[in-house]
Design a protein around this motif. Structure first.
Motif: not given
Length: 342
Positions: A41-50, A52-57, A60-61, A66-71
């Protein structure tokens, strides 16, 4: 040094509240039908906001962003707004049973939203939140007029609210039964019980400003709300412009309730129970009661949303069912311990 202590305590409390809220949002984004670790979750936020370039599925991202965080964010805003509305109404009306659901505001907002969605009132010029807001104001106006007609007793507004809720709930059911097709009827009835499944980032753009605006307006009037604890005459003697404060705070309560109902449906017990819980924790001074209610309401709604997704495997329950299952016993316990409040 002594003079700085209250400021340091306030800053510490604000920081602790922020940490709790962020932690709750993280749990809301991580827990669901498929559990996702918090570090993802933290890496997804870092990728989307800054970036960061973390390699994620990608799956999952996508689920997190698109679903859980906005909810989770909308759930937090909804819980805060409903809890603040409950504090406002209980303080202004000096009645421990007052909340947007019991006073018919939620029912009126539902009727307004359904009228726009199914009947097409406004010929496309009115949006769902505006329709919900108009319905909320009409419902509260009806309840207020009925309460004045019935008498000035403390129970009159509650009895009028029950009647108003039943009337507008009946109108909503009539509209759905008469004008909606089978698919619309099923979707509307599920939505009326509280549904966050359709919430996306555009809804966050409405929910966050409304909740923050409501909190700021309430905090601005915290002293006035303290004065209303002793009645309108006492408030007026302290220089509080009673009529203006009533209009402003009732309007803010209606705006918050209508906005949240237009997004997630009608959810009960949050505005009724959370203010009582907050009073037990921080006391009755509104300078502390308002932010505490907003925080507890936000965390409670996030937790209720998580439970609605995992309590029955493979099925999502309406969030209003979860809030009622926990809210009704909690309020019964509060009533048994604070009979003198009524």
């Amino acid at each position: 040094m002594t003079a700085d202590r209250p400021i340091l305590l306030l800053a510490g409390a604000a920081f602790a509240a922020l940490v709790l809220l962020v932690a709750a949002l993280g749990v809301g984004a991580a827990v669901g039908e498929t559990a996702i670790p918090l570090d993802i979750v933290a890496k997804t936020l870092a990728n989307r906001l800054w970036q960061a370039g973390y390699a994620l599925e990608p799956i999952d991202e996508g689920i997190i962003w698109n679903y859980r965080l906005s909810r989770a964010i909308v759930a937090a805003c909804c819980g805060s707004a409903l809890a603040l509305s409950g504090v406002i109404l209980q303080s202004l009306l000096r009645n421990a049973l007052a909340d947007p659901y019991i006073l018919g505001i939620s029912a009126g907002a539902s009727t307004g939203a359904v009228s726009i969605a199914i009947l097409g009132f406004g010929a496309g010029l009115l949006t769902l939140p505006i329709g919900a807001f108009i319905g909320a104001l009409i419902a509260f106006g009806f309840v207020s007029a009925l309460a004045v007609r019935a008498g000035r007793g403390t129970g009159a507004i509650i009895l009028a609210g029950v009647a108003g809720s039943q009337l507008f709930n009946a109108l909503t059911s009539f509209i759905v039964t008469k004008a909606a097709n089978a698919e619309q009827a099923r979707a509307i009835m599920f939505w009326l019980l509280g549904n966050l499944s359709g919430v996306r980032w555009p809804d966050v753009g409405l929910a966050v400003p409304v909740a923050l605006f409501g909190l700021l307006v309430c905090l601005w009037h915290a002293r006035a709300l303290d004065a209303f604890t002793f009645g309108t005459e006492s408030a007026a003697s302290l220089g509080i412009p009673v009529r203006r404060v009533y209009v402003v705070l009732i309007a803010v309560s209606a705006v918050m309730t209508a906005s949240m109902v237009s997004m997630v449906g009608s959810i009960g017990f949050v505005g009724l129970v959370i203010p009582h819980v907050a009073r037990m924790l921080v006391g009755v001074r509104h300078g502390l009661l308002l932010p505490a209610s907003a925080l507890i309401g936000a965390i409670f709604m996030i937790a209720a949303d998580v439970l609605s997704r995992i309590i029955i495997p493979g099925q999502v329950l309406p969030i209003g069912v979860i809030t009622a299952l926990f809210g009704a016993p909690a309020f019964a316990l509060i009533l048994s311990q604070r009979r003198s409040a009524l």
